[in-house]
Design a protein around this motif. Sequence first.
Motif, mmCIF file in Angstrom:
data_model
loop_
_atom_site.group_PDB
_atom_site.id
_atom_site.type_symbol
_atom_site.label_atom_id
_atom_site.label_comp_id
_atom_site.label_asym_id
_atom_site.label_seq_id
_atom_site.Cartn_x
_atom_site.Cartn_y
_atom_site.Cartn_z
ATOM 1 N N VAL A 2 -19.435 36.969 -28.354
ATOM 2 C CA VAL A 2 -18.578 35.640 -27.793
ATOM 3 C C VAL A 2 -18.276 35.033 -27.743
ATOM 4 O O VAL A 2 -17.524 35.018 -26.152
ATOM 5 C CB VAL A 2 -19.635 34.992 -28.375
ATOM 6 C CG1 VAL A 2 -19.611 32.867 -27.785
ATOM 7 C CG2 VAL A 2 -21.432 35.328 -28.201
ATOM 8 N N GLU A 13 -26.183 41.979 -26.815
ATOM 9 C CA GLU A 13 -26.893 41.439 -26.722
ATOM 10 C C GLU A 13 -26.524 39.697 -27.243
ATOM 11 O O GLU A 13 -26.589 38.511 -26.202
ATOM 12 C CB GLU A 13 -28.060 41.991 -27.909
ATOM 13 C CG GLU A 13 -29.045 40.235 -28.298
ATOM 14 C CD GLU A 13 -30.644 41.246 -28.929
ATOM 15 O OE1 GLU A 13 -31.634 41.160 -29.245
ATOM 16 O OE2 GLU A 13 -29.624 41.862 -29.735
ATOM 17 N N ARG A 14 -25.703 39.452 -27.688
ATOM 18 C CA ARG A 14 -24.337 38.322 -27.761
ATOM 19 C C ARG A 14 -24.113 37.563 -26.617
ATOM 20 O O ARG A 14 -24.166 37.046 -26.728
ATOM 21 C CB ARG A 14 -24.251 38.655 -29.331
ATOM 22 C CG ARG A 14 -24.697 38.551 -30.431
ATOM 23 C CD ARG A 14 -23.705 38.259 -31.883
ATOM 24 N NE ARG A 14 -24.255 38.882 -32.856
ATOM 25 C CZ ARG A 14 -23.940 38.281 -34.108
ATOM 26 N NH1 ARG A 14 -22.573 37.307 -33.806
ATOM 27 N NH2 ARG A 14 -23.750 38.610 -34.843
ATOM 28 N N ALA A 44 -24.825 38.613 -23.383
ATOM 29 C CA ALA A 44 -26.380 38.144 -22.358
ATOM 30 C C ALA A 44 -27.190 36.904 -22.886
ATOM 31 O O ALA A 44 -27.419 36.149 -21.948
ATOM 32 C CB ALA A 44 -27.135 39.213 -22.639
ATOM 33 N N LYS A 45 -27.283 36.800 -24.428
ATOM 34 C CA LYS A 45 -27.285 35.469 -24.558
ATOM 35 C C LYS A 45 -27.057 34.175 -24.800
ATOM 36 O O LYS A 45 -27.251 32.740 -24.531
ATOM 37 C CB LYS A 45 -28.687 35.500 -25.806
ATOM 38 C CG LYS A 45 -29.541 36.718 -25.834
ATOM 39 C CD LYS A 45 -29.876 36.969 -27.616
ATOM 40 C CE LYS A 45 -31.223 37.700 -28.058
ATOM 41 N NZ LYS A 45 -32.040 37.967 -28.597
ATOM 42 N N GLU A 46 -25.769 34.525 -25.496
ATOM 43 C CA GLU A 46 -25.369 33.173 -25.620
ATOM 44 C C GLU A 46 -23.448 32.897 -23.755
ATOM 45 O O GLU A 46 -23.016 31.871 -24.258
ATOM 46 C CB GLU A 46 -24.069 32.990 -26.937
ATOM 47 C CG GLU A 46 -24.930 32.788 -28.207
ATOM 48 C CD GLU A 46 -24.787 33.483 -28.911
ATOM 49 O OE1 GLU A 46 -23.514 32.884 -29.646
ATOM 50 O OE2 GLU A 46 -25.253 34.417 -29.893
ATOM 51 N N PRO A 54 -24.141 32.900 -20.681
ATOM 52 C CA PRO A 54 -24.914 32.892 -19.255
ATOM 53 C C PRO A 54 -23.621 33.404 -17.373
ATOM 54 O O PRO A 54 -24.278 33.943 -17.498
ATOM 55 C CB PRO A 54 -25.979 31.953 -19.526
ATOM 56 C CG PRO A 54 -25.047 30.937 -20.365
ATOM 57 C CD PRO A 54 -24.244 31.170 -21.226
ATOM 58 N N GLY A 109 -29.943 43.731 -23.083
ATOM 59 C CA GLY A 109 -29.534 42.676 -22.557
ATOM 60 C C GLY A 109 -28.414 43.197 -21.404
ATOM 61 O O GLY A 109 -27.422 41.609 -20.078
ATOM 62 N N ARG A 149 -26.891 44.122 -17.927
ATOM 63 C CA ARG A 149 -26.991 44.543 -17.034
ATOM 64 C C ARG A 149 -26.854 44.914 -15.267
ATOM 65 O O ARG A 149 -27.425 44.742 -14.266
ATOM 66 C CB ARG A 149 -26.512 42.660 -15.894
ATOM 67 C CG ARG A 149 -27.056 42.131 -16.122
ATOM 68 C CD ARG A 149 -27.160 40.188 -15.445
ATOM 69 N NE ARG A 149 -27.383 40.038 -14.643
ATOM 70 C CZ ARG A 149 -26.919 39.088 -13.627
ATOM 71 N NH1 ARG A 149 -26.329 38.502 -14.438
ATOM 72 N NH2 ARG A 149 -27.282 38.813 -12.561
#
Length: 214
Positions: free
Chosen positions: A32, A60-61, A63-65, A67, A89, A91
Amino acid sequence: MKPLPEKLSAQDVMDDVPVIPVIVLHDPAHAVPLARALVAGGIRMLEVTLRTPAALACIERIAKEVPEAVAGAGTIRSAADAQAAALAGARFGVSPGYTRTVSKACHDVGLPLLPGVATGSEIMMAQEDGFNRLKFFPALQAGGAPMLKAWQGPFGDVTFCPTGGIHAANAHEFLSLSNVACVGGSWIVPNESVQTGDWTRITQLASEAAALPR
């Protein structure tokens, strides 16, 4: 940065900025802050390579945290890699070579793919399957800028993202070519800066890379 469509294309990925960072992460805790540092420098297309056990967790982190970042998965070599990347996650996907199995798997899970090529035959095979945006890998070892210049004639309808051996000092040589949209490189994310949490340095490197002419 301009708004991106919800469903990306390979063109969206390659045309965004001049450099796609090639990222190798060993600790999900770094994902992140690294992504935020790169975005702060103007780079949001992030290729996290599937070279470590932590890679999927890192994607995953991000993609989620984060944006505002676009997490992609590099080193996709199988259908299982494509499926796992999409579930995490990612793209977009990047592969070191080209196979129809990987191509179909990425299509099936909705990942735009930048497939790797190093020869004319591989370009022709990828084009047969509808790909005109390709990764040239390993760029220096496979002929570098002179090879890309030679391909401008027979493959004038193909655009490349050369990756492998590219750094701040030679990126301009590739970006000046008419058939190059961007380059991939790891110099923006030096391992020592990641390990020490020197995110300011990474933001600076990203800003310099995002400003490269093409």
